[in-house]
Design a protein around this motif. Structure first.
Motif, PDB file in Angstrom:
ATOM      1  N   LEU A  39      62.068  45.203 -12.668  1.00 12.03           N
ATOM      2  CA  LEU A  39      61.545  46.247 -11.797  1.00 12.03           C
ATOM      3  C   LEU A  39      62.227  47.580 -12.098  1.00 12.03           C
ATOM      4  CD1 LEU A  39      59.840  47.185  -9.351  1.00 12.03           C
ATOM      5  CD2 LEU A  39      61.746  46.473  -7.911  1.00 12.03           C
ATOM      6  N   LEU A  40      63.540  47.551 -12.286  1.00  8.74           N
ATOM      7  CA  LEU A  40      64.292  48.755 -12.598  1.00  8.74           C
ATOM      8  C   LEU A  40      63.804  49.374 -13.908  1.00  8.74           C
ATOM      9  CD1 LEU A  40      66.687  50.713 -12.227  1.00  8.74           C
ATOM     10  CD2 LEU A  40      68.110  49.014 -13.363  1.00  8.74           C
ATOM     11  N   LEU A  41      63.629  48.564 -14.933  1.00  6.17           N
ATOM     12  CA  LEU A  41      63.155  49.084 -16.220  1.00  6.17           C
ATOM     13  C   LEU A  41      61.763  49.690 -16.108  1.00  6.17           C
ATOM     14  CD1 LEU A  41      64.465  46.346 -18.659  1.00  6.17           C
ATOM     15  CD2 LEU A  41      65.245  48.712 -18.464  1.00  6.17           C
ATOM     16  N   ILE A  42      60.875  49.025 -15.399  1.00  5.27           N
ATOM     17  CA  ILE A  42      59.521  49.558 -15.198  1.00  5.27           C
ATOM     18  C   ILE A  42      59.596  50.867 -14.434  1.00  5.27           C
ATOM     19  CG2 ILE A  42      57.330  49.162 -13.990  1.00  5.27           C
ATOM     20  CD1 ILE A  42      57.755  46.134 -14.663  1.00  5.27           C
ATOM     21  N   TRP A  43      60.408  50.915 -13.401  1.00  7.43           N
ATOM     22  CA  TRP A  43      60.548  52.128 -12.597  1.00  7.43           C
ATOM     23  C   TRP A  43      61.057  53.280 -13.454  1.00  7.43           C
ATOM     24  CZ3 TRP A  43      64.632  55.074 -10.342  1.00  7.43           C
ATOM     25  CH2 TRP A  43      64.242  55.865  -9.276  1.00  7.43           C
ATOM     26  N   LEU A  44      62.052  53.021 -14.311  1.00  8.65           N
ATOM     27  CA  LEU A  44      62.595  54.077 -15.167  1.00  8.65           C
ATOM     28  C   LEU A  44      61.562  54.603 -16.153  1.00  8.65           C
ATOM     29  CD1 LEU A  44      66.161  52.698 -15.942  1.00  8.65           C
ATOM     30  CD2 LEU A  44      65.577  54.660 -14.521  1.00  8.65           C
ATOM     31  N   VAL A  45      60.722  53.711 -16.675  1.00 11.39           N
ATOM     32  CA  VAL A  45      59.706  54.116 -17.642  1.00 11.39           C
ATOM     33  C   VAL A  45      58.592  54.922 -16.986  1.00 11.39           C
ATOM     34  CG1 VAL A  45      57.894  53.222 -19.167  1.00 11.39           C
ATOM     35  CG2 VAL A  45      60.179  52.234 -19.238  1.00 11.39           C
ATOM     36  N   LEU A  46      58.215  54.552 -15.778  1.00 13.55           N
ATOM     37  CA  LEU A  46      57.073  55.176 -15.125  1.00 13.55           C
ATOM     38  C   LEU A  46      57.421  56.373 -14.255  1.00 13.55           C
ATOM     39  CD1 LEU A  46      55.103  51.981 -14.061  1.00 13.55           C
ATOM     40  CD2 LEU A  46      54.742  53.435 -16.063  1.00 13.55           C
ATOM     41  N   LEU A  47      58.697  56.746 -14.179  1.00 16.17           N
ATOM     42  CA  LEU A  47      59.098  57.861 -13.325  1.00 16.17           C
ATOM     43  C   LEU A  47      58.406  59.157 -13.732  1.00 16.17           C
ATOM     44  CD1 LEU A  47      62.934  57.438 -13.031  1.00 16.17           C
ATOM     45  CD2 LEU A  47      61.266  57.286 -11.224  1.00 16.17           C
ATOM     46  N   PRO A  48      57.884  59.886 -12.758  1.00 16.27           N
ATOM     47  CA  PRO A  48      57.360  61.207 -13.081  1.00 16.27           C
ATOM     48  C   PRO A  48      58.521  62.148 -13.365  1.00 16.27           C
ATOM     49  CG  PRO A  48      57.255  60.842 -10.726  1.00 16.27           C
ATOM     50  CD  PRO A  48      57.726  59.550 -11.356  1.00 16.27           C
ATOM     51  N   GLN A  49      58.315  63.093 -14.240  1.00 20.15           N
ATOM     52  CA  GLN A  49      59.337  64.078 -14.548  1.00 20.15           C
ATOM     53  C   GLN A  49      59.255  65.220 -13.547  1.00 20.15           C
ATOM     54  OE1 GLN A  49      61.673  63.702 -17.046  1.00 20.15           O
ATOM     55  NE2 GLN A  49      60.814  61.646 -17.049  1.00 20.15           N
ATOM     56  N   GLN A  50      60.369  65.879 -13.325  1.00 21.49           N
ATOM     57  CA  GLN A  50      60.418  66.994 -12.403  1.00 21.49           C
ATOM     58  C   GLN A  50      59.776  68.227 -13.031  1.00 21.49           C
ATOM     59  OE1 GLN A  50      62.891  65.842 -14.165  1.00 21.49           O
ATOM     60  NE2 GLN A  50      63.818  67.610 -15.135  1.00 21.49           N
ATOM     61  N   SER A  51      59.401  69.183 -12.174  1.00 23.77           N
ATOM     62  CA  SER A  51      58.745  70.376 -12.674  1.00 23.77           C
ATOM     63  C   SER A  51      59.743  71.471 -13.017  1.00 23.77           C
ATOM     64  CB  SER A  51      57.752  70.896 -11.632  1.00 23.77           C
ATOM     65  OG  SER A  51      58.424  71.168 -10.424  1.00 23.77           O
ATOM     66  N   GLU A  52      60.944  71.455 -12.432  1.00 21.35           N
ATOM     67  CA  GLU A  52      61.948  72.474 -12.708  1.00 21.35           C
ATOM     68  C   GLU A  52      63.216  71.803 -13.204  1.00 21.35           C
ATOM     69  OE1 GLU A  52      62.551  75.657  -9.874  1.00 21.35           O
ATOM     70  OE2 GLU A  52      60.861  74.895  -8.747  1.00 21.35           O
ATOM     71  N   GLY A  53      64.029  72.555 -13.926  1.00 20.18           N
ATOM     72  CA  GLY A  53      65.297  72.027 -14.379  1.00 20.18           C
ATOM     73  C   GLY A  53      65.111  71.009 -15.488  1.00 20.18           C
ATOM     74  N   TYR A  54      66.204  70.420 -15.857  1.00 23.84           N
ATOM     75  CA  TYR A  54      66.134  69.445 -16.940  1.00 23.84           C
ATOM     76  C   TYR A  54      66.609  68.063 -16.533  1.00 23.84           C
ATOM     77  CZ  TYR A  54      71.161  69.930 -17.538  1.00 23.84           C
ATOM     78  OH  TYR A  54      72.508  69.918 -17.339  1.00 23.84           O
ATOM     79  N   VAL A  55      66.973  67.859 -15.293  1.00 19.39           N
ATOM     80  CA  VAL A  55      67.462  66.563 -14.830  1.00 19.39           C
ATOM     81  C   VAL A  55      66.274  65.640 -14.602  1.00 19.39           C
ATOM     82  CG1 VAL A  55      68.696  65.355 -12.997  1.00 19.39           C
ATOM     83  CG2 VAL A  55      69.502  67.583 -13.777  1.00 19.39           C
ATOM     84  N   SER A  56      66.260  64.524 -15.314  1.00 18.02           N
ATOM     85  CA  SER A  56      65.188  63.543 -15.108  1.00 18.02           C
ATOM     86  C   SER A  56      65.730  62.383 -14.287  1.00 18.02           C
ATOM     87  CB  SER A  56      64.666  63.021 -16.447  1.00 18.02           C
ATOM     88  OG  SER A  56      65.613  62.155 -17.041  1.00 18.02           O
ATOM     89  N   CYS A  57      64.857  61.750 -13.536  1.00 15.73           N
ATOM     90  CA  CYS A  57      65.274  60.589 -12.748  1.00 15.73           C
ATOM     91  C   CYS A  57      65.780  59.484 -13.667  1.00 15.73           C
ATOM     92  CB  CYS A  57      64.117  60.083 -11.886  1.00 15.73           C
ATOM     93  SG  CYS A  57      63.857  61.073 -10.402  1.00 15.73           S
ATOM     94  N   GLY A  58      65.160  59.342 -14.801  1.00 20.80           N
ATOM     95  CA  GLY A  58      65.614  58.316 -15.739  1.00 20.80           C
ATOM     96  C   GLY A  58      67.070  58.505 -16.117  1.00 20.80           C
TER      97      GLY A  58
END
Length: 124
Positions: free
Chosen positions: A17-36
């Motif tokens: 579940l964690l791996l799927i969640w990391l792959v499917l995370l939407p990217q943010q619109s500002e900045g460069y920090v991604s949830c992944g």
């Protein structure tokens, strides 16, 4: 034996579940920090955040420092907060008091306290 296999199956299901969640995370619109990147850096903290212990693992502290180093602007800090807030409820047995103790134990300056109802848009 059956209980041990069930525990292993649950752990494997959680990691999938964690791996799927990391792959499917939407990217943010500002900045460069991604949830992944936030979650990848904080995965070593999961055991401590669930069970505590004498000390926070060094890999967890390194990850917490990395997240704070990435989150240099207000949008980045808000994004990191949103990622952590979204991820923590997915971790079975998470204890928010332990999550919030990680920064202090690791000597990291955290500008917010993680809770299920934090408003990440208010972080500056």
């Amino acid at each position: 034996m059956l209980a041990s296999n069930m525990g292993t199956a649950k752990a494997l299901a959680f990691m999938c579940l964690l791996l799927i969640w990391l792959v499917l995370l939407p990217q943010q619109s500002e900045g460069y920090v991604s949830c992944g990147s936030v979650i990848r850096n904080l995965v070593p903290c999961i055991g401590y955040a669930r069970n505590g212990g004498m000390t926070v693992p060094q890999q967890c502290c390194n990850g917490a420092r990395m997240v704070m180093a990435m989150a240099t602007s207000t949008p980045d800090r808000q994004q990191a907060c949103t990622c952590i807030k979204s991820f923590t409820p997915l971790v079975p047995g998470i204890q928010y008091n332990l999550v919030n103790s990680i920064a202090e134990e690791c000597g990291v300056s955290l500008l917010f306290e993680i809770s299920p109802d934090i408003d990440c848009s208010m972080i500056r």
